[in-house]
Design a protein around this motif. Structure first.
Motif, mmCIF file in Angstrom:
data_model
loop_
_atom_site.group_PDB
_atom_site.id
_atom_site.type_symbol
_atom_site.label_atom_id
_atom_site.label_comp_id
_atom_site.label_asym_id
_atom_site.label_seq_id
_atom_site.Cartn_x
_atom_site.Cartn_y
_atom_site.Cartn_z
ATOM 1 N N GLN A 140 0.938 -1.096 -0.023
ATOM 2 C CA GLN A 140 -0.010 -0.206 -0.268
ATOM 3 C C GLN A 140 0.840 1.266 0.124
ATOM 4 O OE1 GLN A 140 -2.485 -0.372 3.371
ATOM 5 N NE2 GLN A 140 -3.918 -1.907 2.396
ATOM 6 N N ARG A 141 2.079 1.231 0.952
ATOM 7 C CA ARG A 141 2.946 2.377 0.758
ATOM 8 C C ARG A 141 3.445 2.680 -0.607
ATOM 9 N NH1 ARG A 141 7.467 2.013 5.359
ATOM 10 N NH2 ARG A 141 5.627 1.824 6.471
ATOM 11 N N ILE A 142 3.831 1.581 -1.096
ATOM 12 C CA ILE A 142 4.464 1.651 -2.596
ATOM 13 C C ILE A 142 3.629 2.435 -3.580
ATOM 14 C CG2 ILE A 142 5.650 0.462 -4.307
ATOM 15 C CD1 ILE A 142 7.027 -0.959 -2.205
ATOM 16 N N SER A 143 2.471 1.451 -3.491
ATOM 17 C CA SER A 143 1.256 2.182 -4.395
ATOM 18 C C SER A 143 0.911 3.354 -4.294
ATOM 19 C CB SER A 143 0.122 1.130 -4.164
ATOM 20 O OG SER A 143 -0.928 1.372 -4.901
ATOM 21 N N ARG A 144 0.696 3.857 -3.144
ATOM 22 C CA ARG A 144 0.382 5.351 -2.802
ATOM 23 C C ARG A 144 1.616 6.165 -3.433
ATOM 24 N NH1 ARG A 144 -1.506 3.562 2.208
ATOM 25 N NH2 ARG A 144 0.401 4.162 3.141
ATOM 26 N N ALA A 145 2.807 5.830 -3.295
ATOM 27 C CA ALA A 145 3.704 6.631 -3.698
ATOM 28 C C ALA A 145 3.944 6.721 -5.147
ATOM 29 C CB ALA A 145 5.369 6.132 -3.138
ATOM 30 N N LYS A 146 3.688 5.496 -5.750
ATOM 31 C CA LYS A 146 3.696 5.544 -7.349
ATOM 32 C C LYS A 146 2.597 6.271 -7.779
ATOM 33 C CE LYS A 146 3.660 1.083 -7.958
ATOM 34 N NZ LYS A 146 3.698 -0.274 -8.690
ATOM 35 N N THR A 148 1.370 9.002 -6.403
ATOM 36 C CA THR A 148 1.595 10.472 -5.984
ATOM 37 C C THR A 148 2.404 10.880 -7.440
ATOM 38 O OG1 THR A 148 1.353 10.247 -3.848
ATOM 39 C CG2 THR A 148 3.062 11.954 -4.329
ATOM 40 N N VAL A 149 3.510 10.215 -7.884
ATOM 41 C CA VAL A 149 4.622 10.601 -8.637
ATOM 42 C C VAL A 149 4.125 10.385 -10.107
ATOM 43 C CG1 VAL A 149 6.584 10.618 -6.986
ATOM 44 C CG2 VAL A 149 5.895 8.643 -8.322
ATOM 45 N N SER A 150 3.073 9.694 -10.319
ATOM 46 C CA SER A 150 2.463 9.125 -11.643
ATOM 47 C C SER A 150 2.390 10.505 -12.573
ATOM 48 C CB SER A 150 1.075 8.758 -11.698
ATOM 49 O OG SER A 150 1.436 7.117 -11.223
ATOM 50 N N GLY A 151 2.939 10.886 -13.703
ATOM 51 C CA GLY A 151 2.746 11.819 -14.608
ATOM 52 C C GLY A 151 3.757 13.046 -14.323
ATOM 53 N N VAL A 152 4.624 12.758 -13.325
ATOM 54 C CA VAL A 152 5.559 13.740 -13.168
ATOM 55 C C VAL A 152 6.793 13.875 -14.367
ATOM 56 C CG1 VAL A 152 7.411 14.358 -11.499
ATOM 57 C CG2 VAL A 152 5.267 13.732 -10.624
ATOM 58 N N ARG A 153 6.941 15.073 -14.712
ATOM 59 C CA ARG A 153 7.862 15.181 -15.789
ATOM 60 C C ARG A 153 8.896 15.924 -15.350
ATOM 61 N NH1 ARG A 153 5.837 11.385 -17.140
ATOM 62 N NH2 ARG A 153 4.579 10.911 -19.105
ATOM 63 N N PHE A 154 10.279 15.839 -15.601
ATOM 64 C CA PHE A 154 11.268 16.663 -15.287
ATOM 65 C C PHE A 154 11.652 17.598 -16.189
ATOM 66 C CE2 PHE A 154 11.713 12.271 -13.238
ATOM 67 C CZ PHE A 154 12.050 12.774 -11.998
ATOM 68 N N THR A 155 11.305 18.841 -15.792
ATOM 69 C CA THR A 155 11.584 20.111 -16.744
ATOM 70 C C THR A 155 12.796 20.916 -16.110
ATOM 71 O OG1 THR A 155 10.116 21.514 -15.507
ATOM 72 C CG2 THR A 155 9.353 20.131 -17.724
ATOM 73 N N GLN A 156 13.272 20.362 -14.760
ATOM 74 C CA GLN A 156 14.401 21.043 -14.238
ATOM 75 C C GLN A 156 15.125 20.215 -13.318
ATOM 76 O OE1 GLN A 156 12.506 23.787 -11.277
ATOM 77 N NE2 GLN A 156 12.075 25.482 -12.892
ATOM 78 N N PRO A 157 16.287 20.412 -13.167
ATOM 79 C CA PRO A 157 17.340 19.689 -12.555
ATOM 80 C C PRO A 157 16.948 19.179 -11.252
ATOM 81 C CG PRO A 157 18.578 21.394 -13.176
ATOM 82 C CD PRO A 157 17.048 21.683 -13.515
ATOM 83 N N GLY A 158 16.903 17.910 -10.800
ATOM 84 C CA GLY A 158 16.521 17.476 -9.499
ATOM 85 C C GLY A 158 17.282 17.770 -8.396
ATOM 86 N N ASP A 159 16.988 17.640 -7.098
ATOM 87 C CA ASP A 159 17.600 18.210 -6.024
ATOM 88 C C ASP A 159 18.420 17.013 -5.553
ATOM 89 O OD1 ASP A 159 18.242 18.998 -3.506
ATOM 90 O OD2 ASP A 159 16.086 19.026 -2.508
#
Length: 381
Positions: A140-146, A148-159
């Motif tokens: 459940q923890r992993i499913s919720r995390a996935k 949350t980040v579904s559809g995220v695209r990287f337009t800037q350098p990550g932290d």
């Protein structure tokens, strides 16, 4: 079939699918389906290009799922985008997966679990076992995390700092069950160091190696905790120490000091001492001064108080400790140790007992209880 090959390729293939337009959750599901197919097919018909095979099969699995949930027009657009079988582009988006798993919208616990699942290639069962929680809870923890980040695209350098913090959390979980999380954190950090040239990435890797080198000496045959000063230094892994020192020196030479490099420098000074008595505590205090300057961390200040007590005497250590909040974890244990070094055994015994009651794990509690009992025996004698 070497399953380590599949494990190594998993984050790369997920990254390629995300790069082509699949969202993270769908990409991971498609790759898992492709891995099942690989386990079935490869023993009798191994591919010449394992990565290309996995990308082609995973992309088709992704398309099959898309066809089942999209309109005819959407299906046709995706079918047209399907690449021809054959060699795939030299793209490795593993680094993007690190940043995705360390997304600021996730809790630290979710970031760690998702990193182990997506980048580390561990199964949900393995992660659950390592954290001593039911598999359903971890799923459940992993499913919720996935989600949350579904559809995220990287337009800037990550932290980078956030990614390193997640890896540091993985390392500090230690090990339990069949998954050694400390070793897994080192493996992941090596991957990151190979993908990104950053002195703090190197600093964290050096810190992990130097701490991991002392692991064989940290516990006795009965599982009891062995303090650093009492460890058998002949059990320390000199190969890991040498590697950690080399990595640290190269990072420090770039003159971009960060907190993990400072922590690694402290660990290197401990590793360099042939005996506890030869430890260069004066230089360790100087490095703690750097660490406090970089982070203003209460934990760093607490550890600095111990180092001051060793370098300048226990009363100087107690003076440094007096400036800190006594609610800090291990504050009472440090106070007990410094009072013992100052010869106040009655106060030290009382504080060791109080510290044992506050301890967060059984080995630490048992160690502090034994320290209190030892001093009470001396006082009665």
């Amino acid at each position: 079939m070497d399953e380590s090959v599949l494990r190594t390729l998993t984050p790369t293939v997920i990254g390629i699918l995300v790069h082509r337009g699949a969202d993270f959750s769908a990409a991971e599901d498609a790759v898992q389906d492709a891995l099942v197919e690989a386990v079935r097919v490869w023993p009798d018909d191994p591919p010449r290009d394992p990565k290309g095979w996995l990308v082609t099969v995973a992309w088709r699995k992704f398309l099959d799922t898309a066809r089942a949930h999209s309109s005819r027009r959407q299906r046709e657009e995706r079918i047209e985008a399907e690449p021809e079988p054959g060699p795939v582009e030299a793209v490795d988006d593993t680094l993007q997966l690190y940043f995705l798993c360390a997304h600021p919208s996730l809790t630290p616990a979710s970031s760690v679990a998702l990193t182990l699942r997506a980048v580390g290639g561990l199964t949900t069962r393995q992660i659950a076992q390592a954290y001593l929680v039911p598999e359903a809870t971890m799923a459940q923890r992993i499913s919720r995390a996935k989600k949350t980040v579904s559809g995220v695209r990287f337009t800037q350098p990550g932290d980078v700092a956030t990614v390193l913090r997640v890896l540091y959390l993985v390392f500090n979980e230690g090990y339990s069950g069949e998954v050694d999380l400390a070793a897994e954190a080192i493996r992941l950090n090596r991957q990151l160091a190979a993908a990104i040239d950053h002195p703090e990435v190197a600093g964290l890797l050096a810190l992990m190696l130097l701490h991991h080198a002392r692991r064989p000496a940290r516990t006795g045959p009965d599982g009891s905790l062995v303090p650093l000063a009492e460890q058998d230094r002949g059990l320390w892994d000199t190969r890991l120490i040498a590697e950690g020192v080399d990595i640290l020196q190269a990072a420090l030479a770039r003159d971009r000091l960060g907190e993990f490099q400072a922590q690694a420098a402290i660990a290197a000074l401990h590793a360099d001492a042939r005996t506890a008595e030869e430890t260069d505590w004066v230089q360790i205090v100087e490095w703690y001064d750097e660490l406090v300057h970089l982070t203003d961390s209460p934990v760093a200040r607490l550890n600095r108080a111990v180092a001051v007590g060793e370098a300048d005497g226990p009363r100087a250590g107690l003076a440094a400790l007096a400036a800190l909040d006594d609610a800090l974890p291990r504050h009472t244990a440090v106070a007990a140790y410094l009072h013992e070094q100052d010869g106040d055994l009655a106060t030290a015994a009382r504080l060791y007992t109080e510290a044992a009651a506050k301890a967060s794990n059984l080995p630490e509690r048992d160690h502090l209880t034994r320290q209190a009992a030892r001093l009470n025996t001396l006082l009665r004698g």
